[in-house]
Design a protein around this motif. Structure first.
Motif, PDB file in Angstrom:
ATOM      1  N   ARG A 159       0.857  -1.188   0.000  1.00 46.56           N
ATOM      2  CA  ARG A 159       0.000   0.000   0.000  1.00 46.56           C
ATOM      3  C   ARG A 159       0.891   1.235   0.000  1.00 46.56           C
ATOM      4  NH1 ARG A 159      -5.238  -1.565   1.812  1.00 46.56           N
ATOM      5  NH2 ARG A 159      -5.183  -3.723   2.496  1.00 46.56           N
ATOM      6  N   VAL A 160       0.584   2.151  -0.903  1.00 46.66           N
ATOM      7  CA  VAL A 160       1.344   3.394  -1.028  1.00 46.66           C
ATOM      8  C   VAL A 160       0.360   4.540  -0.909  1.00 46.66           C
ATOM      9  CG1 VAL A 160       2.792   4.785  -2.561  1.00 46.66           C
ATOM     10  CG2 VAL A 160       2.997   2.291  -2.585  1.00 46.66           C
ATOM     11  N   GLN A 161       0.671   5.514  -0.065  1.00 42.97           N
ATOM     12  CA  GLN A 161      -0.161   6.708   0.038  1.00 42.97           C
ATOM     13  C   GLN A 161       0.684   7.894  -0.369  1.00 42.97           C
ATOM     14  OE1 GLN A 161      -2.246   7.188   3.707  1.00 42.97           O
ATOM     15  NE2 GLN A 161      -3.435   8.885   2.912  1.00 42.97           N
ATOM     16  N   MET A 162       0.159   8.681  -1.309  1.00 42.88           N
ATOM     17  CA  MET A 162       0.913   9.817  -1.843  1.00 42.88           C
ATOM     18  C   MET A 162       0.051  11.067  -1.774  1.00 42.88           C
ATOM     19  SD  MET A 162       2.533   7.898  -5.139  1.00 42.88           S
ATOM     20  CE  MET A 162       3.983   8.923  -5.290  1.00 42.88           C
TER      21      MET A 162
ATOM     22  N   ASP B 242      -2.796   5.037  -3.163  1.00 44.41           N
ATOM     23  CA  ASP B 242      -3.820   6.015  -2.787  1.00 44.41           C
ATOM     24  C   ASP B 242      -3.299   7.403  -3.134  1.00 44.41           C
ATOM     25  OD1 ASP B 242      -5.569   7.781  -1.543  1.00 44.41           O
ATOM     26  OD2 ASP B 242      -5.716   6.596   0.306  1.00 44.41           O
ATOM     27  N   ILE B 243      -3.889   8.000  -4.170  1.00 48.40           N
ATOM     28  CA  ILE B 243      -3.465   9.332  -4.606  1.00 48.40           C
ATOM     29  C   ILE B 243      -4.567  10.369  -4.357  1.00 48.40           C
ATOM     30  CG2 ILE B 243      -1.761   8.516  -6.270  1.00 48.40           C
ATOM     31  CD1 ILE B 243      -3.864   9.093  -8.483  1.00 48.40           C
ATOM     32  N   ARG B 244      -5.439  10.080  -3.398  1.00 49.75           N
ATOM     33  CA  ARG B 244      -6.537  11.018  -3.136  1.00 49.75           C
ATOM     34  C   ARG B 244      -6.048  12.378  -2.647  1.00 49.75           C
ATOM     35  NH1 ARG B 244     -10.302   7.035   0.283  1.00 49.75           N
ATOM     36  NH2 ARG B 244      -8.219   6.516   1.053  1.00 49.75           N
ATOM     37  N   ASP B 245      -4.877  12.431  -2.012  1.00 52.09           N
ATOM     38  CA  ASP B 245      -4.331  13.703  -1.527  1.00 52.09           C
ATOM     39  C   ASP B 245      -3.244  14.266  -2.447  1.00 52.09           C
ATOM     40  OD1 ASP B 245      -5.967  13.699   0.735  1.00 52.09           O
ATOM     41  OD2 ASP B 245      -4.534  12.486   1.867  1.00 52.09           O
ATOM     42  N   MET B 246      -3.095  13.675  -3.610  1.00 53.31           N
ATOM     43  CA  MET B 246      -2.059  14.104  -4.556  1.00 53.31           C
ATOM     44  C   MET B 246      -2.561  15.315  -5.334  1.00 53.31           C
ATOM     45  SD  MET B 246       0.807  12.439  -5.563  1.00 53.31           S
ATOM     46  CE  MET B 246       1.796  11.995  -6.938  1.00 53.31           C
ATOM     47  N   LYS B 247      -1.703  16.295  -5.486  1.00 55.70           N
ATOM     48  CA  LYS B 247      -2.005  17.465  -6.309  1.00 55.70           C
ATOM     49  C   LYS B 247      -1.692  17.126  -7.766  1.00 55.70           C
ATOM     50  CE  LYS B 247      -2.847  19.808  -2.613  1.00 55.70           C
ATOM     51  NZ  LYS B 247      -4.203  19.857  -2.138  1.00 55.70           N
TER      52      LYS B 247
ATOM     53  N   LEU C  28      -1.914  -3.291 -10.358  1.00 57.68           N
ATOM     54  CA  LEU C  28      -1.695  -1.976  -9.781  1.00 57.68           C
ATOM     55  C   LEU C  28      -3.023  -1.230  -9.766  1.00 57.68           C
ATOM     56  CD1 LEU C  28       0.287   0.318  -8.896  1.00 57.68           C
ATOM     57  CD2 LEU C  28       0.669   0.753 -11.334  1.00 57.68           C
ATOM     58  N   ALA C  29      -3.494  -0.893  -8.563  1.00 55.57           N
ATOM     59  CA  ALA C  29      -4.755  -0.165  -8.422  1.00 55.57           C
ATOM     60  C   ALA C  29      -4.470   1.232  -7.891  1.00 55.57           C
ATOM     61  CB  ALA C  29      -5.687  -0.900  -7.460  1.00 55.57           C
ATOM     62  N   PHE C  30      -5.076   2.211  -8.526  1.00 56.51           N
ATOM     63  CA  PHE C  30      -4.969   3.592  -8.074  1.00 56.51           C
ATOM     64  C   PHE C  30      -6.294   4.000  -7.446  1.00 56.51           C
ATOM     65  CE2 PHE C  30      -1.613   3.583 -11.233  1.00 56.51           C
ATOM     66  CZ  PHE C  30      -0.636   4.363 -10.634  1.00 56.51           C
ATOM     67  N   LEU C  31      -6.232   4.532  -6.250  1.00 60.87           N
ATOM     68  CA  LEU C  31      -7.393   5.077  -5.563  1.00 60.87           C
ATOM     69  C   LEU C  31      -7.358   6.583  -5.769  1.00 60.87           C
ATOM     70  CD1 LEU C  31      -9.818   4.468  -3.804  1.00 60.87           C
ATOM     71  CD2 LEU C  31      -8.303   4.544  -1.806  1.00 60.87           C
TER      72      LEU C  31
ATOM     73  N   LEU D 194       0.110   7.453 -16.775  1.00 58.54           N
ATOM     74  CA  LEU D 194       1.304   6.726 -16.337  1.00 58.54           C
ATOM     75  C   LEU D 194       1.536   5.462 -17.147  1.00 58.54           C
ATOM     76  CD1 LEU D 194       0.992   6.910 -12.456  1.00 58.54           C
ATOM     77  CD2 LEU D 194       2.641   8.114 -13.890  1.00 58.54           C
ATOM     78  N   THR D 195       0.455   4.786 -17.504  1.00 62.70           N
ATOM     79  CA  THR D 195       0.605   3.498 -18.167  1.00 62.70           C
ATOM     80  C   THR D 195      -0.667   3.131 -18.908  1.00 62.70           C
ATOM     81  OG1 THR D 195       1.128   1.163 -17.835  1.00 62.70           O
ATOM     82  CG2 THR D 195      -0.146   2.215 -16.113  1.00 62.70           C
ATOM     83  N   ASP D 196      -0.510   2.333 -19.938  1.00 63.51           N
ATOM     84  CA  ASP D 196      -1.675   1.818 -20.658  1.00 63.51           C
ATOM     85  C   ASP D 196      -1.632   0.291 -20.713  1.00 63.51           C
ATOM     86  OD1 ASP D 196       0.411   1.462 -22.403  1.00 63.51           O
ATOM     87  OD2 ASP D 196      -0.575   2.412 -24.107  1.00 63.51           O
ATOM     88  N   ARG D 197      -0.879  -0.301 -19.808  1.00 66.52           N
ATOM     89  CA  ARG D 197      -0.736  -1.757 -19.809  1.00 66.52           C
ATOM     90  C   ARG D 197      -1.910  -2.420 -19.091  1.00 66.52           C
ATOM     91  NH1 ARG D 197       0.946  -4.251 -15.078  1.00 66.52           N
ATOM     92  NH2 ARG D 197       1.747  -2.906 -13.447  1.00 66.52           N
ATOM     93  N   GLU D 198      -2.045  -3.724 -19.320  1.00 72.50           N
ATOM     94  CA  GLU D 198      -3.046  -4.505 -18.598  1.00 72.50           C
ATOM     95  C   GLU D 198      -2.630  -4.625 -17.148  1.00 72.50           C
ATOM     96  OE1 GLU D 198      -4.212  -8.209 -20.320  1.00 72.50           O
ATOM     97  OE2 GLU D 198      -3.900  -7.446 -22.341  1.00 72.50           O
ATOM     98  N   GLY D 199      -3.603  -4.885 -16.294  1.00 67.94           N
ATOM     99  CA  GLY D 199      -3.307  -5.080 -14.890  1.00 67.94           C
ATOM    100  C   GLY D 199      -3.261  -3.799 -14.089  1.00 67.94           C
ATOM    101  N   VAL D 200      -3.781  -2.708 -14.664  1.00 63.58           N
ATOM    102  CA  VAL D 200      -3.852  -1.433 -13.963  1.00 63.58           C
ATOM    103  C   VAL D 200      -5.301  -0.963 -14.007  1.00 63.58           C
ATOM    104  CG1 VAL D 200      -3.064   0.969 -13.879  1.00 63.58           C
ATOM    105  CG2 VAL D 200      -1.497  -0.828 -14.634  1.00 63.58           C
ATOM    106  N   ALA D 201      -5.813  -0.532 -12.843  1.00 63.53           N
ATOM    107  CA  ALA D 201      -7.189  -0.046 -12.787  1.00 63.53           C
ATOM    108  C   ALA D 201      -7.270   1.146 -11.838  1.00 63.53           C
ATOM    109  CB  ALA D 201      -8.130  -1.162 -12.340  1.00 63.53           C
ATOM    110  N   PHE D 202      -8.343   1.912 -11.977  1.00 69.76           N
ATOM    111  CA  PHE D 202      -8.515   3.163 -11.248  1.00 69.76           C
ATOM    112  C   PHE D 202      -9.857   3.122 -10.527  1.00 69.76           C
ATOM    113  CE2 PHE D 202      -5.845   3.581 -14.883  1.00 69.76           C
ATOM    114  CZ  PHE D 202      -4.751   4.267 -14.395  1.00 69.76           C
ATOM    115  N   PHE D 203      -9.859   3.554  -9.264  1.00 71.92           N
ATOM    116  CA  PHE D 203     -11.034   3.416  -8.419  1.00 71.92           C
ATOM    117  C   PHE D 203     -11.281   4.672  -7.602  1.00 71.92           C
ATOM    118  CE2 PHE D 203      -9.201  -0.717  -9.155  1.00 71.92           C
ATOM    119  CZ  PHE D 203     -10.297  -1.509  -9.447  1.00 71.92           C
ATOM    120  N   ASP D 204     -12.556   4.836  -7.187  1.00 75.84           N
ATOM    121  CA  ASP D 204     -12.948   5.881  -6.246  1.00 75.84           C
ATOM    122  C   ASP D 204     -13.148   5.289  -4.852  1.00 75.84           C
ATOM    123  OD1 ASP D 204     -13.093   7.815  -8.298  1.00 75.84           O
ATOM    124  OD2 ASP D 204     -15.118   7.161  -8.800  1.00 75.84           O
TER     125      ASP D 204
END
Length: 105
Positions: free
Chosen positions: A3-6, A39-44, A68-71, A84-94
């Motif tokens: 888990r990464v928070q940025m 988790d990039i919810r606080d990322m500018k 790789l999931a981006f929140l 960042l990427t257009d590869r398979e295995g990456v998804a974006f969520f709220d």
């Protein structure tokens, strides 16, 4: 699962520090092909060169996650992360629960 928070703004040296810290964390993972929730919810919104640097880091063979999931907290953050990427295995969520469920599926 890692888990990464940025949050905030980054420059090139921050990206390199992130890469070093992430590699150190990966050294603790027992197997390759990790799952990563970022988790990039606080990322500018970042400068284009920083987005490109993050894209290079996350695509590096020694760092690349199997999934790789981006929140994301905003539509703009989601759009920037999608560059960042257009590869398979990456998804974006709220929703964090949905991101975790997708990673573990």
């Amino acid at each position: 699962m890692i888990r990464v928070q940025m949050g905030g703004f980054f420059d090139q040296s921050d990206v390199q520090s992130f890469a070093a810290d992430y590699r150190a964390e990966l050294s603790l993972v027992a197997h390759p092909g990790q799952l990563t929730l970022v988790d990039i919810r606080d990322m500018k919104i970042q400068a284009q060169d920083v987005v490109a640097a993050f894209g290079s880091v996350m695509a590096a063979p020694d760092i690349r996650s199997r999934k790789l999931a981006f929140l994301c907290g905003s539509t703009l953050a989601r759009l920037q992360a999608q560059r960042l990427t257009d590869r398979e295995g990456v998804a974006f969520f709220d929703d964090a629960a949905a991101a975790e469920a997708w990673l573990l599926a």
